[in-house]
Scaffold this active site. Structure first.
Site, PDB file in Angstrom:
ATOM      1  N   ASN A 118       0.807  -1.214   0.000  1.00  0.00           N
ATOM      2  CA  ASN A 118       0.000   0.000   0.000  1.00  0.00           C
ATOM      3  C   ASN A 118       0.845   1.271   0.000  1.00  0.00           C
ATOM      4  O   ASN A 118       0.404   2.305  -0.506  1.00  0.00           O
ATOM      5  CB  ASN A 118      -0.916   0.001   1.223  1.00  0.00           C
ATOM      6  CG  ASN A 118      -1.532   1.365   1.478  1.00  0.00           C
ATOM      7  OD1 ASN A 118      -2.465   1.785   0.796  1.00  0.00           O
ATOM      8  ND2 ASN A 118      -1.002   2.076   2.469  1.00  0.00           N
ATOM      9  N   TYR A 162       3.883  10.031 -10.867  1.00  0.00           N
ATOM     10  CA  TYR A 162       2.995   9.164 -10.078  1.00  0.00           C
ATOM     11  C   TYR A 162       2.234   8.200 -10.977  1.00  0.00           C
ATOM     12  O   TYR A 162       2.196   6.989 -10.732  1.00  0.00           O
ATOM     13  CB  TYR A 162       2.020  10.028  -9.280  1.00  0.00           C
ATOM     14  CG  TYR A 162       1.001   9.234  -8.508  1.00  0.00           C
ATOM     15  CD1 TYR A 162       1.326   8.636  -7.289  1.00  0.00           C
ATOM     16  CD2 TYR A 162      -0.299   9.081  -8.980  1.00  0.00           C
ATOM     17  CE1 TYR A 162       0.397   7.906  -6.573  1.00  0.00           C
ATOM     18  CE2 TYR A 162      -1.245   8.360  -8.278  1.00  0.00           C
ATOM     19  CZ  TYR A 162      -0.893   7.771  -7.073  1.00  0.00           C
ATOM     20  OH  TYR A 162      -1.827   7.045  -6.371  1.00  0.00           O
ATOM     21  N   LYS A 168       2.418   4.003 -11.312  1.00  0.00           N
ATOM     22  CA  LYS A 168       1.304   3.084 -11.094  1.00  0.00           C
ATOM     23  C   LYS A 168       1.064   2.205 -12.321  1.00  0.00           C
ATOM     24  O   LYS A 168       0.659   1.039 -12.193  1.00  0.00           O
ATOM     25  CB  LYS A 168       0.038   3.867 -10.733  1.00  0.00           C
ATOM     26  CG  LYS A 168       0.131   4.569  -9.377  1.00  0.00           C
ATOM     27  CD  LYS A 168       0.395   3.595  -8.240  1.00  0.00           C
ATOM     28  CE  LYS A 168       0.359   4.267  -6.882  1.00  0.00           C
ATOM     29  NZ  LYS A 168       0.597   3.326  -5.762  1.00  0.00           N
ATOM     30  N   THR A 180      -7.185  11.462   1.751  1.00  0.00           N
ATOM     31  CA  THR A 180      -5.868  11.125   2.284  1.00  0.00           C
ATOM     32  C   THR A 180      -4.944  12.331   2.079  1.00  0.00           C
ATOM     33  O   THR A 180      -5.357  13.341   1.500  1.00  0.00           O
ATOM     34  CB  THR A 180      -5.256   9.907   1.567  1.00  0.00           C
ATOM     35  OG1 THR A 180      -4.945  10.263   0.205  1.00  0.00           O
ATOM     36  CG2 THR A 180      -6.217   8.715   1.570  1.00  0.00           C
TER      37      THR A 180
END
Length: 242
Positions: A86, A162, A166, A197
């Protein structure tokens, strides 16, 4: 837990980056499902606070970018049934024209290389499980299909480091699934959706419930032996295009 869920009485899970956000909720829900959960946390104090909140959990100090630290953490875990990769970061939201090479390196160090390092270090423990499961927390923004013609096309090249990290993680998910298929592993990637978040300002301002995303990860973590492997699933269980 629902039909088709596999949970052995002594099942153990490790969640990286579990001292906050989606990771913390994944740990909470796995513990509630009856698993013993290792809270993987780079910060010992934050990790300990999470352990104090989640019954059935224990602290594992783990920085996914620290090779020696990963090896030391792996020595503490004899057997493992579930690994949830995670931990992840977003250094900036730049497009590739404006982004720095250093930003790409830092992003890939955690989001890609860290996953490889942790997964390989804990494979011996996972191989002792009758139902080994690996869940990689990815992002729908890493879907090349959605980036070129789908819901994330509007973002253009923003968040290049980013999003490409991914996309690389998605590829790794497929490769691990293929490499470990004969050993009974289920390896899948999760698109958690936009959640409240501290990943970035947009996420921080979101009303998306981290627990909702965590439920999707837990579903993949507790798949039955006839469940899918090498797939990319959304938080609601629906397939996400690569």
């Amino acid at each position: 837990m629902g039909p088709g869920i596999v949970v052995a009485m002594t099942s153990t899970a490790l969640v990286t980056g579990a001292n906050k956000g989606i990771g913390k909720e994944i740990a909470r829900q796995l513990a509630a499902a009856g698993l013993t959960v290792w809270i993987g946390s780079r910060d010992p104090e934050r990790g300990q606070r999470a352990v104090e909140e989640i019954a059935g959990s224990r602290l594992l100090v783990l920085d996914v970018t620290d090779e020696a630290g990963i090896a030391a953490a792996a020595r503490e875990v004899d057997s493992l049934d579930v690994l949830v990769n995670n931990a992840g970061i977003m250094v900036d939201g730049d497009n590739p024209v404006d982004a720095s090479v250093d930003g790409f390196r830092r992003t890939f160090e955690t989001n890609v290389f860290g996953v490889v390092a942790v997964t390989n270090a804990f494979l011996p423990a996972l191989r002792r499980s009758a139902h080994p499961r690996i869940v990689n927390v990815s992002s729908g923004t890493g879907s090349l299909t959605w980036s070129t013609s789908g819901e994330h096309f509007r973002y253009g090249g923003s968040g290049a480091a980013y999003r490409s990290s991914k996309a690389a993680l998605n590829a790794l998910t497929v490769f691990y699934a293929q490499a470990l298929a004969d050993d009974g592993f289920k390896v899948n990637a999760l698109a958690p959706g936009l959640r409240r978040t501290d990943l970035n300002e947009r996420a921080a301002a979101s009303d998306g419930d981290p627990g909702e995303a965590a439920a999707g990860a837990v579903r993949l973590a507790l798949l039955p032996d006839d469940g899918p492997t090498g797939e990319f699933r959304s938080w609601d269980g629906s397939p996400v295009p690569w």
